[in-house]
Enzyme design. Structure first.
Site, PDB file in Angstrom:
ATOM      1  N   ILE B 634       0.860  -1.177   0.000  1.00  0.00           N
ATOM      2  CA  ILE B 634       0.000   0.000   0.000  1.00  0.00           C
ATOM      3  C   ILE B 634       0.903   1.236   0.000  1.00  0.00           C
ATOM      4  O   ILE B 634       1.598   1.518   0.971  1.00  0.00           O
ATOM      5  CB  ILE B 634      -0.931  -0.005   1.236  1.00  0.00           C
ATOM      6  CG1 ILE B 634      -1.815  -1.270   1.227  1.00  0.00           C
ATOM      7  CG2 ILE B 634      -1.794   1.260   1.260  1.00  0.00           C
ATOM      8  CD1 ILE B 634      -2.665  -1.465  -0.015  1.00  0.00           C
ATOM      9  N   LEU B 635       0.904   1.950  -1.107  1.00  0.00           N
ATOM     10  CA  LEU B 635       1.810   3.084  -1.265  1.00  0.00           C
ATOM     11  C   LEU B 635       1.461   4.218  -0.321  1.00  0.00           C
ATOM     12  O   LEU B 635       2.321   4.864   0.245  1.00  0.00           O
ATOM     13  CB  LEU B 635       1.757   3.602  -2.704  1.00  0.00           C
ATOM     14  CG  LEU B 635       2.258   2.646  -3.784  1.00  0.00           C
ATOM     15  CD1 LEU B 635       1.942   3.216  -5.164  1.00  0.00           C
ATOM     16  CD2 LEU B 635       3.752   2.406  -3.636  1.00  0.00           C
ATOM     17  N   ASN B 636       0.152   4.454  -0.197  1.00  0.00           N
ATOM     18  CA  ASN B 636      -0.311   5.568   0.636  1.00  0.00           C
ATOM     19  C   ASN B 636      -1.570   5.131   1.368  1.00  0.00           C
ATOM     20  O   ASN B 636      -2.661   5.135   0.807  1.00  0.00           O
ATOM     21  CB  ASN B 636      -0.595   6.789  -0.258  1.00  0.00           C
ATOM     22  CG  ASN B 636      -1.022   8.005   0.542  1.00  0.00           C
ATOM     23  OD1 ASN B 636      -1.357   7.905   1.733  1.00  0.00           O
ATOM     24  ND2 ASN B 636      -0.992   9.164  -0.099  1.00  0.00           N
ATOM     25  N   PRO B 637      -1.422   4.730   2.622  1.00  0.00           N
ATOM     26  CA  PRO B 637      -2.587   4.199   3.350  1.00  0.00           C
ATOM     27  C   PRO B 637      -3.750   5.178   3.422  1.00  0.00           C
ATOM     28  O   PRO B 637      -4.904   4.758   3.545  1.00  0.00           O
ATOM     29  CB  PRO B 637      -2.018   3.927   4.749  1.00  0.00           C
ATOM     30  CG  PRO B 637      -0.556   3.787   4.558  1.00  0.00           C
ATOM     31  CD  PRO B 637      -0.196   4.690   3.406  1.00  0.00           C
ATOM     32  N   GLY B 707      -2.803  -2.240  -6.702  1.00  0.00           N
ATOM     33  CA  GLY B 707      -3.885  -1.291  -7.032  1.00  0.00           C
ATOM     34  C   GLY B 707      -5.085  -1.514  -6.135  1.00  0.00           C
ATOM     35  O   GLY B 707      -5.396  -2.640  -5.749  1.00  0.00           O
ATOM     36  N   GLU B 710     -10.469  -0.844  -7.309  1.00  0.00           N
ATOM     37  CA  GLU B 710     -11.678  -1.626  -7.546  1.00  0.00           C
ATOM     38  C   GLU B 710     -11.948  -2.729  -6.537  1.00  0.00           C
ATOM     39  O   GLU B 710     -13.097  -3.039  -6.250  1.00  0.00           O
ATOM     40  CB  GLU B 710     -11.607  -2.194  -8.979  1.00  0.00           C
ATOM     41  CG  GLU B 710     -11.553  -1.006  -9.913  1.00  0.00           C
ATOM     42  CD  GLU B 710     -11.265  -1.276 -11.354  1.00  0.00           C
ATOM     43  OE1 GLU B 710     -12.235  -1.444 -12.103  1.00  0.00           O
ATOM     44  OE2 GLU B 710     -10.091  -1.263 -11.747  1.00  0.00           O
TER      45      GLU B 710
END
Lengths: 340, 743
Positions: B634-637, B707, B710
């Site tokens: 997760i790049l940016n929670p 990602g 979705e």
């Protein structure tokens, strides 16, 4: 939207005169419904008479001990008014169940009575609608009519009246004050809105050019035992599938006086005095409430997709009367989510 | 200690201030001189011919410049392929104003252009059109027996895998069996921002096109092919988008009409659609699904069959992956999946958030709940008994799959153990209480993407790529990746996007942007880093002399030796010492097929829901939702959580409210406005919790991200449906769950 001219009136007589002097004129208050109708080409006024400078915003006691609501007081100012909250909490609840805060801040009391139906077909000029274009037919009959009327409909129109506020006004037996080319008059709330019959284009009994100037609430406000119950597809900003304004005056467990009006079920706020009579003098029990509910829906007719409304209305009436008898609802400063 | 580690840290949107102050400019807001305004006239019938457009009456109104219709549109590109955009499905794309034929209701049939917006709107309202009506068919129920298997679908679509085992026999012989139909109607994306395009005429067939789109490159390709423009003369820009959800993947007719009018009138033109017209194009298709499940006595699946039939237009074969997931999510040896389309007189459906999977997971996960109840097994236990350790559709191992942890961690945090398995056993006053769960799977995809980076002597880094930020947080995560890769403070990094003058990137969709553009940004920043290192090594007395790129790290504005962090060079000093004013390079990242080809790459989730249902009225309140998501790194929670929150709200919407209602008499959607097309309001949303399950994956892409755009939607509608069953004992199989279905 068609081109139109605009003027702004500062006195009721000027507004009425200005309106009468323009063919195809319309009054505009908060504009929360009329502007949408104009954008959709459903309403095509050639001239607008702006009302917001008229001195009709006050909320004051009447000599008869009631309360007069100015036609241009906003729905929000009316709901939050201390006298309304204290004496007519049913009205407070009904107003706050309608629309959104933004709309209530703009919408006026007079305009609330005059909002048009939310029937899909009325709004879509590509479909027939006897209310929009008399004689063109009704798209909703035999079409998608989940939100349509089960009481008092006609072969020409099955639209419903969309207001919440008006359901409380019907139950409270308000009086509508109007001013027109032929002077002033008052109309009992029950006689203000019409059933569609063969003239669905007429929502109410205002004569051409008449302007609502105020609403008189009688002294009796049912402030102890009341309920406004609204059933809808989401918890805010949705019109009622069925709503019920119930008000009781109790003497111990016995019902002394009763009021019962429904929204979302008919072309007008549906007050049923026969059902009210079945409540009066009876004990406030589920059986009594069920009898009144059965009376209201006795003549109900479904259109297909809205058949469920008959049973829903019956259950809602019983629940609303029960809540009213318990005295479990209160006027709110912040609209607490009282959705079932 | 590093202060420039940003990946994995909650980071506020870098574009947030621009959006909330109004500084962000959207497609229909760009101010250009001498602008004319176009208003689209939509068909009032579903099928037939236009016999006459009474343009002359409207042209007589002063200020009206032109009425474009099939009667006067100039000759444009001839072949279908010119109209096929990068994500078009099979068939013949719709060509606006091309002919007198009307193929769907609200079809754009004319464009009125005037000096002002108000005049264009008025003129369009009085434009008379004569029609010759033909009988239409818009009801999929009438086409139940006319389903066909699509030919070549759009990119990303996979026909269902062939049956495995003996699914019919296994079902017949199963201990517990069920077969049911599951239905949802059409749903429209309804982003807040309406479609619109401002086309700036720069003289001599040179255009700058500000368009609402999820892919500027796609729009540029489309326009240049149709209007015979060179790419240099057709620059397409979209910096901000007020929501897309898939509706902006394909070029919209608004941009076609605006460009047409601009080229013909030789001036700048803007065309914006109305809210009603937002219901005139792609949508999640009305879908009928049939599921058959059979179980063995031990609660394992004996047979699984899943068939879907959905609408498409008369002219294109829209495809999405509806049933394939069912062959992948659970272990089963006897599987049959079917997928068919039916042609109706409607516009072609369009990818809408988690296309296909949102639909398929609803049917499968409700059926799984029904089977768990029939077999007397807890729904989570039932899923774990049928846990797929590998992707049986592809016969490949998963690159990573922490779905089991989603079940366990989610259940623990939600308090699943408080659930009495008996339906109608829990209540609060008038309200019945129910717990339900479901889950889902979505693709982890990387596509080829490129980026460019420029580092200037003042230590500022500019990175750009022609991708989009449809509200997902692309600006922010790309800034984080660039800043961390070169060890620069966030404030020193600017990421730009949405301009065809920038290096090419795919449309923003499929949850692939973080992986695809993120890899390109990482790659281009690494390339800058290598240049920097070379320059640093040339500095007098450089402590980095002889060090290979692997031996240094970029941290805190410095390049330093990993083994000896005190030996460092300040990045700003490197450029200044070198005398260079800037370092610039571009780079692209392509999927490592060698690594990826041997794996099945997916994100997973498990959703837990509590509902309260009024016993007498059937009104449903979703009082609690917990969504446990395993989506790689997760790049940016913070922005990732927002993505999942939005998905959950949408799932509530799909379960309880959303449906575009077609009146088949008129072949027309009737609730085409925000008032009657219901989506949740604040009062409908209560406690929501998002739980990211840690998942490492070095196969999916260099960043390890899958990602999150979705995956969060999957299972939400099913979990609510299952919770409603648990609360009431009533099983609803057609969405939305209006109160009348529970009376």
């Amino acid at each position: 939207m068609n081109p139109f001219t605009y003027s702004s009136a500062t006195a009721v007589e000027d507004a009425v005169r200005d309106n009468a002097s323009h063919e195809g004129a319309a009054y505009i208050g908060g504009g929360t419904n009329l502007l949408d109708l104009m954008k959709e080409n459903v309403a095509r006024p050639t001239h607008l008479v702006g009302l917001n400078k008229l001195p009709l915003t006050s909320i004051e006691p009447t000599p008869e001990g009631g309360l007069r609501l100015g036609a241009l007081a906003t729905n929000a100012d009316t709901a939050w008014n201390e006298e309304v909250k204290r004496r007519y909490p049913l009205l407070n609840q009904a107003i706050l169940a309608g629309a959104s805060p933004q709309l209530r801040n703009m919408a006026t009391n007079g305009g609330n009575l005059l909002q048009r139906t939310r029937c899909y077909y009325f709004y879509d000029t590509a479909t027939p609608c006897n209310k929009r274009e008399p004689g063109s037919g009704c798209g909703a009959i035999g079409g998608f009519n989940r939100i349509h009327a089960i009481l008092g409909a006609s072969e020409q129109c099955i639209a419903t009246h969309p207001s919440d506020m008006c359901i409380a006004l019907a139950a409270l037996a308000a009086t509508v004050r109007v001013s027109g080319p032929r002077g002033e008059r008052t109309i009992p709330f029950e006689d203000f809105h019409r059933l569609p019959g063969t003239t669905p284009e007429r929502d109410n009994n205002l004569e051409p050019g008449e302007l609502i100037t105020g609403l008189d609430l009688p002294a009796k406000g049912f402030e102890k035992n009341f309920s406004y119950l609204k059933l809808r597809d989401r918890n805010s900003y949705a019109f009622a599938l069925v709503s019920v304004a119930a008000a009781l005056e109790l003497d111990g467990d016995t019902i002394k006086d009763a009021r019962l009006a429904l929204g979302g079920v008919a072309h007008k706020p549906w007050r049923d005095q026969e059902a009210e009579n079945l409540l009066k003098g009876q004990p406030a029990t589920p059986e009594t409430f069920a009898r009144a509910a059965a009376k209201v829906v006795e003549s109900a007719v479904g259109q297909g997709s809205n058949n469920f409304k008959i049973e829903l209305a019956r259950r809602a009436i019983v629940r609303a009367l029960k809540q009213a008898a318990e005295g479990s609802q209160h006027a709110s400063d912040v609209f607490l989510n009282s959705n079932p | 200690m590093s202060t420039t580690n940003y990946i994995g840290k909650p980071t506020s949107r870098v574009d947030g201030p621009a959006k909330v102050t109004g500084a962000a400019t959207y497609a229909a807001e760009f101010q250009v001189p001498n602008l004319a305004y176009g208003w689209v006239v939509s068909s009032a019938i579903a099928k037939g011919r236009i016999t006459k457009v009474h343009s002359e009456e409207v042209l007589a109104i002063p200020g009206v410049l032109e009425v474009f219709s099939h009667e006067n549109v100039p000759s444009l590109a001839w072949f279908d392929r010119n109209y096929k955009d990068d994500v078009a499905p099979g068939g013949s794309p719709f060509r606006p104003l091309h002919e007198d034929k009307i193929q769907f209701n609200q079809q754009p049939i004319a464009l009125v252009v005037a000096e002002t917006l108000e005049l264009a709107r008025y003129a369009s309202s009085v434009l008379r059109i004569d029609y010759e009506e033909e009988k239409h068919e818009t009801d999929i129920e009438a086409k139940r027996d006319e389903g066909f298997e699509p030919g070549n679908g759009k990119s990303g679509w996979m026909p269902p895998p062939p049956p495995r085992g003996n699914p019919d026999k296994a079902w017949e012989e199963a201990e517990h069996r069920l077969e049911h139909e599951y239905v949802h109607g059409a749903q429209h994306h309804n982003p807040m921002e309406m479609f619109g395009a401002t086309v700036e005429w720069r003289g001599d067939k040179k255009l700058t096109v500000y368009d609402k789109t999820q892919g500027v490159v796609n729009v540029q390709n489309y326009l240049t092919k149709i209007f015979g423009l060179s790419k240099d003369d057709c620059r397409v820009i979209n910096h901000y988008m007020g929501g897309g959800f898939g509706s902006g993947l394909r070029p919209q007719y608004s941009v076609f009409l605006a460009v047409l009018a601009s080229l013909e009138l030789k001036r700048s033109v803007r065309v914006t659609l109305t809210r009603q017209q937002m219901f005139s194009f792609g949508h999640r298709p009305h879908t009928l699904q049939y599921v058959k499940l059979g179980t063995n006595p031990d609660g394992t699946l004996a047979a699984l069959q899943h068939h879907a039939l959905h609408e498409t237009s008369q002219f294109e074969e829209y495809t999405e992956n509806v049933v394939n997931w069912s062959g992948m999510l659970y272990q089963c040896e006897n599987v049959k999946l079917g997928y068919q389309l039916a042609k109706l007189d409607v516009f072609t459906p369009q990818d809408m958030r988690a296309p296909g999977a949102a639909t398929g997971s609803f049917a499968l996960e409700v059926a799984m709940d029904e089977m768990a109840a029939a077999a007397g097994i807890d729904p989570i236990d039932f899923r774990i008994r049928n846990y797929a350790e590998e992707d049986q559709n592809a016969g490949k191992p998963f690159s990573s799959k922490r779905l089991r942890d989603c079940y366990h961690q989610g259940a623990a945090k939600f308090g699943w153990d408080q659930r009495n398995p008996q339906p109608r056993s829990m209540r609060k006053g008038n309200r019945l209480v129910g717990y339900g769960m479901a889950g889902g799977v979505w693709d982890a995809t990387q596509k080829k993407a490129a980026a460019k980076a420029t580092l200037t002597a003042d230590g500022q880094l500019l990175v750009s790529s022609a991708t989009a930020d449809i509200g997902t947080g692309t600006y922010t995560i790309m800034t984080q990746i660039a800043a961390e890769t070169l060890g620069l403070p966030l404030e020193a990094v600017t990421f730009k996007l949405g301009d065809t003058d920038m290096p090419e990137a795919p449309v923003q969709g499929g949850s692939w942007t973080a992986a695809s553009v993120g890899s390109a940004v990482k790659s281009v920043c690494e390339a800058i880093g290598e240049k920097l290192l070379k320059l640093a090594q040339k500095m007098e007395g450089s402590p980095l002399k002889g060090a290979s790129p692997d031996e240094v790290e970029f941290v805190n504005g410095q390049i330093r030796l990993r083994q000896d962090p005190d030996n460092a060079v300040v990045i700003r000093d490197v450029l200044q010492a070198s005398g260079e004013t800037k370092l610039e390079t571009d780079s692209s990242a392509t999927p490592n097929m060698l690594k990826q080809g041997t794996h099945s790459m997916h994100s997973h989730n498990a959703v837990f829901v509590e509902v309260e249902v009024d016993e007498e009225f059937g009104t449903v309140h979703v009082t609690r939702v917990l969504n446990a998501v395993a989506a790689g790194r997760i790049l940016n929670p913070k922005t990732a959580r927002s993505q999942v929150l939005g998905s959950i709200v949408w799932g509530i919407s799909m379960a309880l409210m959303e449906e575009t209602i077609m009146d088949h008499q008129f072949g027309r959607y009737m609730n085409h406005n925000y008032s009657e097309y219901h989506i949740p309001v604040q009062a409908d949303i209560h406690d929501i919790e998002v739980l990211f399950v840690e998942e490492e994956d070095d196969v999916v892409n260099p960043l390890g991200v899958k990602g999150v755009g979705e995956i969060g939607l999957l299972g939400v509608a099913a979990a609510i449906t299952n919770a409603v069953y648990h609360a009431t004992g009533k099983r609803v199989r057609d969405l939305p769950i209006y109160l009348d279905k529970l009376l």
